[in-house]
Design an enzyme around this catalytic site. Structure first.
Site, mmCIF file in Angstrom:
data_model
loop_
_atom_site.group_PDB
_atom_site.id
_atom_site.type_symbol
_atom_site.label_atom_id
_atom_site.label_comp_id
_atom_site.label_asym_id
_atom_site.label_seq_id
_atom_site.Cartn_x
_atom_site.Cartn_y
_atom_site.Cartn_z
ATOM 1 N N ILE A 37 13.476 -5.456 16.135
ATOM 2 C CA ILE A 37 13.166 -5.853 17.507
ATOM 3 C C ILE A 37 14.412 -5.769 18.389
ATOM 4 O O ILE A 37 14.332 -5.857 19.616
ATOM 5 C CB ILE A 37 12.573 -7.277 17.524
ATOM 6 C CG1 ILE A 37 11.892 -7.550 18.850
ATOM 7 C CG2 ILE A 37 13.637 -8.326 17.182
ATOM 8 C CD1 ILE A 37 11.132 -8.848 18.897
ATOM 9 N N ILE A 52 7.599 -7.335 14.964
ATOM 10 C CA ILE A 52 6.729 -7.549 13.806
ATOM 11 C C ILE A 52 5.392 -8.198 14.206
ATOM 12 O O ILE A 52 4.398 -8.105 13.489
ATOM 13 C CB ILE A 52 7.482 -8.358 12.710
ATOM 14 C CG1 ILE A 52 6.790 -8.257 11.365
ATOM 15 C CG2 ILE A 52 7.689 -9.805 13.097
ATOM 16 C CD1 ILE A 52 6.742 -6.880 10.810
ATOM 17 N N TYR A 141 11.779 -22.568 8.446
ATOM 18 C CA TYR A 141 12.141 -21.325 7.720
ATOM 19 C C TYR A 141 11.797 -21.481 6.236
ATOM 20 O O TYR A 141 11.134 -20.626 5.639
ATOM 21 C CB TYR A 141 13.639 -21.075 7.929
ATOM 22 C CG TYR A 141 14.276 -19.997 7.078
ATOM 23 C CD1 TYR A 141 13.890 -18.669 7.166
ATOM 24 C CD2 TYR A 141 15.330 -20.322 6.221
ATOM 25 C CE1 TYR A 141 14.528 -17.693 6.403
ATOM 26 C CE2 TYR A 141 15.972 -19.350 5.468
ATOM 27 C CZ TYR A 141 15.561 -18.035 5.554
ATOM 28 O OH TYR A 141 16.190 -17.077 4.801
ATOM 29 N N ILE A 171 24.484 -15.190 1.951
ATOM 30 C CA ILE A 171 25.047 -13.851 1.690
ATOM 31 C C ILE A 171 26.280 -13.640 2.572
ATOM 32 O O ILE A 171 26.255 -13.907 3.775
ATOM 33 C CB ILE A 171 24.003 -12.741 1.989
ATOM 34 C CG1 ILE A 171 22.699 -12.980 1.213
ATOM 35 C CG2 ILE A 171 24.587 -11.363 1.683
ATOM 36 C CD1 ILE A 171 22.810 -12.935 -0.279
HETATM 37 C C1 AKB Z 1 20.304 -19.354 6.011
HETATM 38 O O1 AKB Z 1 21.380 -19.982 5.967
HETATM 39 O O2 AKB Z 1 19.328 -19.702 6.698
HETATM 40 C C2 AKB Z 1 20.161 -18.120 5.150
HETATM 41 C C3 AKB Z 1 19.517 -18.446 3.838
HETATM 42 C C4 AKB Z 1 20.227 -19.247 2.842
HETATM 43 O O3 AKB Z 1 18.409 -18.039 3.611
HETATM 44 N N1 AKB Z 1 21.428 -17.521 4.933
#
Ligand code: AKB
Length: 316
Positions: A37, A52, A141, A171
């Site tokens: 996006i 999406i 999330y 990551i």
């Molecule tokens: C976050 O911090 O939201 C991401 C994860 C751990 O999924 N890096």
């Protein structure tokens, strides 16, 4: 060269960018379609703008490019997701359901669904967290990803859709910047260090979280997607781990190369999110089923991060 036609959603994100490059090496440049996006269009082609939530466009893309595999990286992460929970749910879960629906309709060979340590919550054992534990995520999330894991399992069992997934730790990579996550500090800290700046950390110094260096994360993703499907026993999402550290420990690791590096701590709302996650992960099922093995520990990652960020700095 592979006959697979790959679609990556969220290809301009922290992982998506590096994954696109890696997948183009495996499948050929023209066989990997990056979509996002973002209006920050990369030089690398093929690329298509894709929201999406636009199911019609998603459908057209899957059909016209004759997509056979999807890496569905588009998502709103833990910290930014809290500013607009309903939008986060729609993007993360409704977006994923559109992918699953198309995967079933078009008989897509394989789907990769990135899950996360954010699926864990305060009812989860914090140390060496095993694969099958209670999930009571505290962020939208985390809720959307743990629900997505269940939908993956459902589509696999009901329609035979070959969905593969890992629960990524935080990551860290030099190639791209993260945005909106709780683990983002572990990338920002290196950028501050090579500029000679003091870093103000938004997590407390003793907050231990599971983390992974980008090359390991990309390799894990590709190795899981290449694994023999008969070896895979987890169709929700595999626990995945490489290392765990605190902000104080990463600062110490940086000081082995940049001795005068300074850090101060100013925990904000992200501290509560981090505190609801686990400290370390038992990923023995990934090690058993598809022979997962990380290469980088904290100090090896620090050496490589600083070397590459300095190279980037010199060529700017
Ligand atoms: C976050 O911090 O939201 C991401 C994860 C751990 O999924 N890096």
């Amino acid at each position: 060269m592979s006959k697979d036609k790959i679609l990556i959603t969220g290809a301009n994100g922290q992982l998506g960018r590096v994954l696109a490059t890696a997948l183009r090496k495996v499948h050929g440049q023209d066989n990997v379609l990056a979509t996002d996006i973002s209006t920050d269009i990369p030089d690398d082609n093929p690329y298509e703008f894709l929201d999406i939530m636009n199911v019609t466009r998603l459908h057209e893309i899957v059909e016209s490019y004759e997509i056979t595999q999807v890496y569905h990286m588009a998502a709103i992460l833990s910290a930014s997701g809290e500013w607009n929970p309903l939008k986060t749910w729609k993007v993360n879960l409704d977006g994923y359901l559109s992918i699953l629906d198309l995967a079933e309709k078009f008989q897509i060979d394989k789907v990769f669904f990135p899950s996360t340590i954010a699926v864990f919550g305060t009812t989860t054992p914090r140390e060496n967290t095993s694969q099958h534990v209670p999930l009571m995520p505290s962020t939208v999330y985390g809720i959307s990803k743990s629900t997505g894991e269940l939908w993956s399992n459902y589509y696999h069992d009901r329609y035979g859709t070959d969905i593969r997934s890992v629960r990524y730790p935080g990551i860290i990579g030099y190639q791209s910047l993260p945005s909106g996550g709780t683990t983002d500090y572990a990338v920002e800290i290196y950028h501050a260090a090579i500029k000679g700046e003091e870093y103000e950390c938004f997590l407390a110094e003793d907050t231990r979280l599971p983390m992974m260096y980008m090359p390991d994360a990309i390799r894990a993703t590709i190795e899981l997607m290449q694994a023999d499907k008969n070896d895979l026993n987890i169709r929700t999402s595999y626990n995945l781990s490489a290392m765990s550290f605190t902000p104080a420990e990463i600062a110490e690791s940086i000081r082995k190369i940049i001795p005068d590096f300074k850090i101060r701590y100013k925990p904000d709302h992200r501290q509560d999110i981090a505190a609801s996650w686990t400290e370390s992960i038992d990923d023995s099922m990934a090690r058993r089923d598809w022979k997962w093995q990380e290469e980088y520990n904290l100090d090896a990652m620090t050496v490589d991060m600083i070397k590459n960020l300095r190279l980037q700095q010199e060529t700017k």
